[in-house]
Design an enzyme around this catalytic site. Sequence first.
Site, PDB file in Angstrom:
ATOM      1  CG  HIS A 153      -0.359   0.256   2.529  1.00 55.16           C
ATOM      2  ND1 HIS A 153      -0.070  -0.757   3.422  1.00 55.16           N
ATOM      3  CD2 HIS A 153       0.024   1.399   3.139  1.00 55.16           C
ATOM      4  CE1 HIS A 153       0.447  -0.242   4.531  1.00 55.16           C
ATOM      5  NE2 HIS A 153       0.515   1.062   4.377  1.00 55.16           N
ATOM      6  CG  ASP A 183      -0.023  -4.095   2.731  1.00 56.98           C
ATOM      7  OD1 ASP A 183       0.229  -3.534   1.651  1.00 56.98           O
ATOM      8  OD2 ASP A 183      -0.233  -3.480   3.793  1.00 56.98           O
ATOM      9  CB  SER A 260       3.277   1.695   6.220  1.00 57.59           C
ATOM     10  OG  SER A 260       2.119   1.835   7.002  1.00 57.59           O
TER      11      SER A 260
END
Length: 289
Positions: A153, A183, A260
């Site tokens: 993402h 992911d 992230s």
Amino acid sequence: MKSKSCDRNPNRFADGTQQPGKRTASFYGVLSMIGTGITILGVAGCSNPSTVSSEQQTTAQVIEDDNDIRDRALEPTPKDTNFVVRVVNKVEPAVVRIHTEKTIETQIPDAFNDPFFRRFFGSSVPQPQERIVRGIGSGFVISDNGEIITNAHVVNKADTVTVSFPDGRTFEGEVLGEDPVTDIAVVKVSADDLPTVELGNSQGLQTGQWAIAIGNPLGLQETVTVGVISGIDRSSSEVGVPDKRIGFIQTDAAINPGNSGGPLLNARGEVIGVNTAIIQGAQKTSFRQ
């Protein structure tokens, strides 16, 4: 008459004062000497000066000679180095910041494409517009020839990917592949002899073990947070991302937007997960895959 308020216990000050935690060895030495000095002054003020021992006089002289220690800057000593410092020194050079840009076209309602509206509004009919959306995330180098792991993402639909290293070097990145279900994405930069991380094994994790997160939350590069493994094998539905098909590691090591794609590390500095998600509204609850 001697005052009843005089305390003849030479250890009163040192024993009655709680020692501070995690200070340098030099500070402990200064604190010890300051405590001894105050005790000596108390004894001297409450008793006959002739009763002061030669040992106490010698100690007082040492304090007088070393008063300048208090004015010195505290410098790190080997006692200040713990396992977190060692892990950071080992891994941080291989943790990168990832900047992305992508172009998004603003959609207009289909009704405005109807000929009636076009005749009625003429040139006032809204037109599609483009805007640039910028994002930031983290990643870590797994091969010295420039392969980098991050979250899918972070780089999804990005037009440009720029990778920045802690030493100041910057490279254009190419997304070699991404898997939205897990992911995970792989980004490649054109460079050699890059620092790399050591991959560990998350299968044997236990709750309570140390967890260290390194990344770039809110654009603050090289940020380190520490916690423990709070839970293992959390389902995607529990985490709030039901479209994923993997188990998650729960930890209280703080992460924020920008973390992230960064590594979650064990106490040996091995990567045991990828920082992925947080639950909005929760305090110090985040998840890694």
